[in-house]
Write a protein that holds these residues in place. Sequence first.
Motif, PDB file in Angstrom:
ATOM      1  N   ARG A 158       1.082   6.254  37.761  1.00 25.14           N
ATOM      2  CA  ARG A 158       0.141   5.134  37.925  1.00 25.14           C
ATOM      3  C   ARG A 158      -1.284   5.516  37.497  1.00 25.14           C
ATOM      4  NH1 ARG A 158       3.965   1.935  37.541  1.00 25.14           N
ATOM      5  NH2 ARG A 158       2.754   0.127  38.214  1.00 25.14           N
ATOM      6  N   LEU A 189      -7.566   2.638  50.204  1.00 21.58           N
ATOM      7  CA  LEU A 189      -6.239   3.055  49.772  1.00 21.58           C
ATOM      8  C   LEU A 189      -5.288   1.857  49.700  1.00 21.58           C
ATOM      9  CD1 LEU A 189      -4.153   5.171  49.061  1.00 21.58           C
ATOM     10  CD2 LEU A 189      -4.041   5.857  51.454  1.00 21.58           C
ATOM     11  N   ARG A 242      -9.014  13.674  50.498  1.00 20.50           N
ATOM     12  CA  ARG A 242      -9.222  13.391  51.920  1.00 20.50           C
ATOM     13  C   ARG A 242      -7.905  13.412  52.700  1.00 20.50           C
ATOM     14  NH1 ARG A 242     -12.540   8.014  50.709  1.00 20.50           N
ATOM     15  NH2 ARG A 242     -11.320   8.251  48.791  1.00 20.50           N
ATOM     16  N   ILE A 268       2.752   6.923  52.545  1.00 22.05           N
ATOM     17  CA  ILE A 268       2.814   8.131  53.389  1.00 22.05           C
ATOM     18  C   ILE A 268       1.443   8.372  54.024  1.00 22.05           C
ATOM     19  CG2 ILE A 268       3.002  10.656  53.340  1.00 22.05           C
ATOM     20  CD1 ILE A 268       5.124  10.389  51.151  1.00 22.05           C
ATOM     21  N   ARG A 269       0.413   8.264  53.195  1.00 17.02           N
ATOM     22  CA  ARG A 269      -0.935   8.560  53.688  1.00 17.02           C
ATOM     23  C   ARG A 269      -1.439   7.468  54.632  1.00 17.02           C
ATOM     24  NH1 ARG A 269      -1.057  13.829  53.144  1.00 17.02           N
ATOM     25  NH2 ARG A 269      -0.905  14.522  50.972  1.00 17.02           N
ATOM     26  N   LEU A 297     -11.233   4.391  54.619  1.00 16.55           N
ATOM     27  CA  LEU A 297     -10.280   5.004  53.695  1.00 16.55           C
ATOM     28  C   LEU A 297      -8.996   4.182  53.647  1.00 16.55           C
ATOM     29  CD1 LEU A 297      -9.390   7.250  51.810  1.00 16.55           C
ATOM     30  CD2 LEU A 297      -8.887   8.693  53.798  1.00 16.55           C
ATOM     31  N   GLU A 353      -0.047   8.165  57.938  1.00 14.95           N
ATOM     32  CA  GLU A 353      -0.756   9.269  58.611  1.00 14.95           C
ATOM     33  C   GLU A 353      -2.091   8.802  59.172  1.00 14.95           C
ATOM     34  OE1 GLU A 353       0.917  12.865  55.676  1.00 14.95           O
ATOM     35  OE2 GLU A 353      -1.228  12.362  55.677  1.00 14.95           O
ATOM     36  N   GLY A 405      11.616   7.133  48.882  1.00 18.30           N
ATOM     37  CA  GLY A 405      10.461   7.049  49.765  1.00 18.30           C
ATOM     38  C   GLY A 405       9.836   8.409  50.017  1.00 18.30           C
ATOM     39  N   ASP A 406       9.503   8.668  51.282  1.00 25.05           N
ATOM     40  CA  ASP A 406       8.818   9.921  51.600  1.00 25.05           C
ATOM     41  C   ASP A 406       9.745  11.130  51.549  1.00 25.05           C
ATOM     42  OD1 ASP A 406      10.246   9.015  53.755  1.00 25.05           O
ATOM     43  OD2 ASP A 406       8.685   9.382  55.246  1.00 25.05           O
ATOM     44  N   SER A 442       1.240   5.386  43.945  1.00 24.45           N
ATOM     45  CA  SER A 442       0.491   4.515  44.850  1.00 24.45           C
ATOM     46  C   SER A 442       1.351   4.025  46.004  1.00 24.45           C
ATOM     47  CB  SER A 442      -0.068   3.328  44.073  1.00 24.45           C
ATOM     48  OG  SER A 442       0.929   2.770  43.248  1.00 24.45           O
ATOM     49  N   MET A 452      -8.096   6.966  42.964  1.00 23.40           N
ATOM     50  CA  MET A 452      -7.354   7.034  44.230  1.00 23.40           C
ATOM     51  C   MET A 452      -5.972   7.645  44.003  1.00 23.40           C
ATOM     52  SD  MET A 452      -7.464   6.588  47.494  1.00 23.40           S
ATOM     53  CE  MET A 452      -8.575   5.353  48.164  1.00 23.40           C
ATOM     54  N   ASN A 453      -5.310   7.230  42.926  1.00 22.45           N
ATOM     55  CA  ASN A 453      -3.988   7.802  42.652  1.00 22.45           C
ATOM     56  C   ASN A 453      -4.090   9.303  42.346  1.00 22.45           C
ATOM     57  OD1 ASN A 453      -2.319   5.551  43.078  1.00 22.45           O
ATOM     58  ND2 ASN A 453      -2.854   4.698  41.083  1.00 22.45           N
ATOM     59  N   LEU A 481      -4.405  11.100  45.566  1.00 25.44           N
ATOM     60  CA  LEU A 481      -3.080  11.246  46.194  1.00 25.44           C
ATOM     61  C   LEU A 481      -2.302  12.386  45.544  1.00 25.44           C
ATOM     62  CD1 LEU A 481      -2.127   7.446  46.434  1.00 25.44           C
ATOM     63  CD2 LEU A 481      -2.535   8.965  48.395  1.00 25.44           C
ATOM     64  N   ARG A 500       4.561   5.291  47.005  1.00 30.57           N
ATOM     65  CA  ARG A 500       5.176   6.388  47.764  1.00 30.57           C
ATOM     66  C   ARG A 500       4.129   7.166  48.559  1.00 30.57           C
ATOM     67  NH1 ARG A 500       6.377   9.678  43.558  1.00 30.57           N
ATOM     68  NH2 ARG A 500       4.322  10.573  43.940  1.00 30.57           N
ATOM     69  N   ASP A 501       3.177   7.772  47.850  1.00 32.70           N
ATOM     70  CA  ASP A 501       2.185   8.600  48.544  1.00 32.70           C
ATOM     71  C   ASP A 501       1.165   7.742  49.277  1.00 32.70           C
ATOM     72  OD1 ASP A 501       3.556  10.663  47.504  1.00 32.70           O
ATOM     73  OD2 ASP A 501       1.939  11.494  46.293  1.00 32.70           O
ATOM     74  N   GLY A 502       0.881   6.557  48.715  1.00 29.61           N
ATOM     75  CA  GLY A 502      -0.056   5.661  49.387  1.00 29.61           C
ATOM     76  C   GLY A 502       0.448   5.307  50.775  1.00 29.61           C
ATOM     77  N   LYS A 559       7.446   3.055  53.906  1.00 33.56           N
ATOM     78  CA  LYS A 559       7.312   4.376  53.266  1.00 33.56           C
ATOM     79  C   LYS A 559       8.684   5.025  53.170  1.00 33.56           C
ATOM     80  CE  LYS A 559       6.643   7.550  57.001  1.00 33.56           C
ATOM     81  NZ  LYS A 559       6.601   8.907  57.323  1.00 33.56           N
ATOM     82  N   PHE A 560       9.545   4.674  54.089  1.00 35.05           N
ATOM     83  CA  PHE A 560      10.910   5.186  54.095  1.00 35.05           C
ATOM     84  C   PHE A 560      11.756   4.445  53.056  1.00 35.05           C
ATOM     85  CE2 PHE A 560      15.224   5.102  55.975  1.00 35.05           C
ATOM     86  CZ  PHE A 560      15.439   6.462  56.099  1.00 35.05           C
TER      87      PHE A 560
END
Lengths: 251, 627
Positions: free
Chosen positions: A47, B521, A116, B496-497, B517, B500, A152-153, B490, A88-89, A92, B492-494, B481-482
């Motif tokens: 992305r 995000l 961050r 996850i973050r 933030l 958190e 996913g995660d 964006s 932002m990407n 990440l 997947r990690d977006g 996220k799962f």
Amino acid sequence: MPIRFKINDVAVEAKPGEGLLDVARRNGFSIPSLCHLESVPAIGACRICLVEVRRGRRSKLTTSCNYEVLDGIEVSTDSPEIRRHRAMNLELLLARAPSSEAIRKLAAQYGVSQPRFGPIKYNPLPNCILCELCVRACTELGHHALTTVGRGDRKRIGLPFNKPADTCVGCGACASVCPTHCIPMTDTLTKRAIWGQKHDFVRCSECGAPVITKKHRDHAIATKGLPEDYYDVCQSCKQIATSQRFAAIVW
Amino acid sequence: MTSPFKNAAELEKHQKQLQGQKQLPSTIAVCTSGCVAYGANRLVDAFTKAVKSRKIGDQVRIIATGCQGFCERGPLVVVHPQEWFYEKVDGKDINDILDSALKGKVLKRLLHKDAKGKTYQKESEVPFYRNQKRLLLAQNSRIDPCSIDDYLRAGGYAALAKALTKMAPEEVIEQITASGLRGRGGGGFPAGVKWKSCRAAASKNGVRYIICNADEGDPGAFMDRALIEGNPHSVIEGMIIGAWAVGHPGKPQGFVYIRNEYPLAVERLGIALEQARAAGLLGKNILGSGLNFDIQVNRGGGAFVCGESTALMASIEGDVGRPRAKHIHTVEVGLNGKPSNLNNVETWANVPLIIDHGVKWFTKIGTGDVSDNPWGGSKGTKIFALVGKVKNTGLVEVPMGATLREIIYDIGGGIRDGKKFKAVQTGGPSGGCLPESKLDVPVDFDTLVQEGSMMGSGGMIVMDEDTCMVDVAKYFVGFLKFESCGNCTSCRDGLIRLHELLEDITTGRGSEATIQLIEDLAETVRASSLCALGTSAVNPLQSTLRYFRDEYLAHVQDQRCPAKVCKELITFTIDAKKCNGCTLCAKRCPQDTIEGKKKKPYTIIQDNCIKCGICMDVCQQDAVIVQ
Ligand SMILES: Cc1cc2nc3c(=O)[nH]c(=O)nc-3n(C[C@H](O)[C@H](O)[C@H](O)COP(=O)(O)O)c2cc1C
Ligand code: SF4
Ligand code: SF4
Ligand code: SF4
Ligand code: SF4
Ligand code: SF4
Ligand code: FES
Ligand code: FES
């Protein structure tokens, strides 16, 4: 019929079916990217290659690598909006691959030096940004020795059925396309270790340097119809031989 | 059913015959959908046995139906033709019900009673049903889903006969477009417009796929399941009409992509397809029209993302179900690279109704004006799975434009246990949460989006004052996220973050910078993800930030969870004035962390308390306070 459209107000042409990122680069526009190579199918994973495409009255943000060009579109490759989301990407991805030089450098260009976000929790292959270039390269070469696992995660790069694949020839293509150099591959003079297997090298009959893994040689000769002795001598010795022959003719 | 119908006249004749046939004096309809969880299957068996042993098979017919709607009161039984509505039916009630049916005298003790003690005899009089408009679900407590004759008797397949004999394919498309029917699977795209592009798309060998999306991955949703389990022929009929409109003359081929976790739906769909084939309604030269069409069933693996159109098609092709970019639409290049027309179960089920009753009838229901713009309004009804803290949970069907208040209060009966309403989430896991001030907005595609939510496929979760909205946002972000396919940075990690960061807030580690933030995000997740899972995933988050910002601020500024949900931010204490030293809490505390002497006030030693709240639940003096 070529496709005609504009990038940053400059008229460009392309063949039907071409990806926007490839066309843009060919015409000298620079768009950052982390998961694209012209030789493998685009999937739009990182992305980062975001651009804005206006089509008629509608304008939208989209990744350029997996956007097939269309007549009459107007593309802009930079805007505060584009930069903000690229940044932002990248933040990440930097959190995923903190020790990757390539990501650090690109992120710095977008003003990101320290993410961050903390270290990523599920991280079986450190510094992997899940761009899938390795998987696509391996698949495109016909080996099918790598795959993605989970979603996913819990998504990761892995081996089919979780065991070293018979079809892996140790070519190292996966490691060489990896933008973060995170695939462990160690070469000695005689062997290459990668993805849980050790592959014997063919050694150059002139200088003894490793040329190619034996398994890769057999695969290449079988699939490309090359002569049996094609890989007996390494590239640089072949070059020396050629220049010596050349010199013999000239002098 | 004997031999296949060769033409529409034969079908009509058979229908007339069925309608003229004398029915048994009583039909007892037992819900065997979700009510099975309360033993409804045993009920059907017991009814059937009792009918046999009492030798009253010539007077009473027992049918096993799909979900009848008022699941809260299940197992449900409706006795026809009187339409007597019995709730919470138990094995012990069977003979009484049979007796009452035989005598024609209603069985009072099983009737529905409202809060004021008023009882209702007929299903349609019960407030839960009275305030609905049940068109798609109309047959769910009337017909046996495993009987094509029941469907035919109720007028089924008449729309198909009409379309195939009296309407050109283009005409069908025009009608569907003019009806303003919009996709019920999420996006609300006008069905007629989609059909038209699919029909127009080039296909070398004439193959066009007609696909039904029955993946229904939203947790808690069961609209599509209810339609397939309760009235599968309505969906099949819609698809055959679609095949005529989109793919004739050519080679239309049908697929139903259905969740594997729906064994009963798969079974009933399979039976219905067999019956339709035997009746000549699927196969070659359907009703003599020249249309050749059949439908194949594909079972989905259960990943939420497989409901997305491109992922669904990849999955049917045998690949991993993951989305791809759709700059070229699937109506042109879809399944196997062919033009593919995908619609949701409920969308398909609307089609026969529209063809049958006409555009005028359909456009009278709903909002806006679709006469020259299919996006101009929302027409017809919508089914919702109403769940959460309302008194009457279940499956409800309302006209588009009904307000949230009507659905939650008039049909849902308001909030349980005398609590206060806090929010309602529409649209499934990526829908938004709307506050009390939005209760009077009409529920239609465009208004919901305007207000920061969406129609989605029809999930509706009601939340009361004991719900922490930060916790809700965290829950949905966690789910997505799962379920993200993991392709996009964006998404997947977006996610996850974001999860958190929300965790930081609910555990008291957040600050206003955390909120900032999160907002930045979330915008990137929405703006730069590939498919609608990513672009809509932040709806719950953004809508709670918009409408319940003060709750976020209370967490980060005062380390306080106003709903008293977030464990790290609450403490349990005992009010010495109220405590009578009964020892109950101390005995039940799993941590053994409540101390005191019998008949003297007890105290909680905070260090070991895990905030399970058991002490508060067991104390009969209301002496345990949570802060
Ligand atoms: C993550 C995701 C999940 C989806 N799941 C479903 C689903 O379970 N059922 C469904 O009908 N549509 C689902 N959709 C919408 C489909 O992509 C598609 O728009 C729809 O099936 C088209 O039919 P319609 O126009 O009749 O609504 C989903 C979309 C996304 C992005
Ligand atoms: S080294 Fe093995 S896994 Fe890597 S690209 Fe070559 S064949 Fe594929
Ligand atoms: S290992 Fe390298 S090439 Fe493969 S997905 Fe990870 S970052 Fe990309
Ligand atoms: S937005 Fe999410 S679900 Fe959709 S393709 Fe990207 S990662 Fe997969
Ligand atoms: S909240 Fe649970 S752990 Fe804490 S004191 Fe009460 S019962 Fe014990
Ligand atoms: S249960 Fe209530 S009244 Fe009894 S000891 Fe505990 S706090 Fe006191
Ligand atoms: S290069 Fe386009 S998304 Fe990665
Ligand atoms: S499941 Fe029985 S009424 Fe809904």
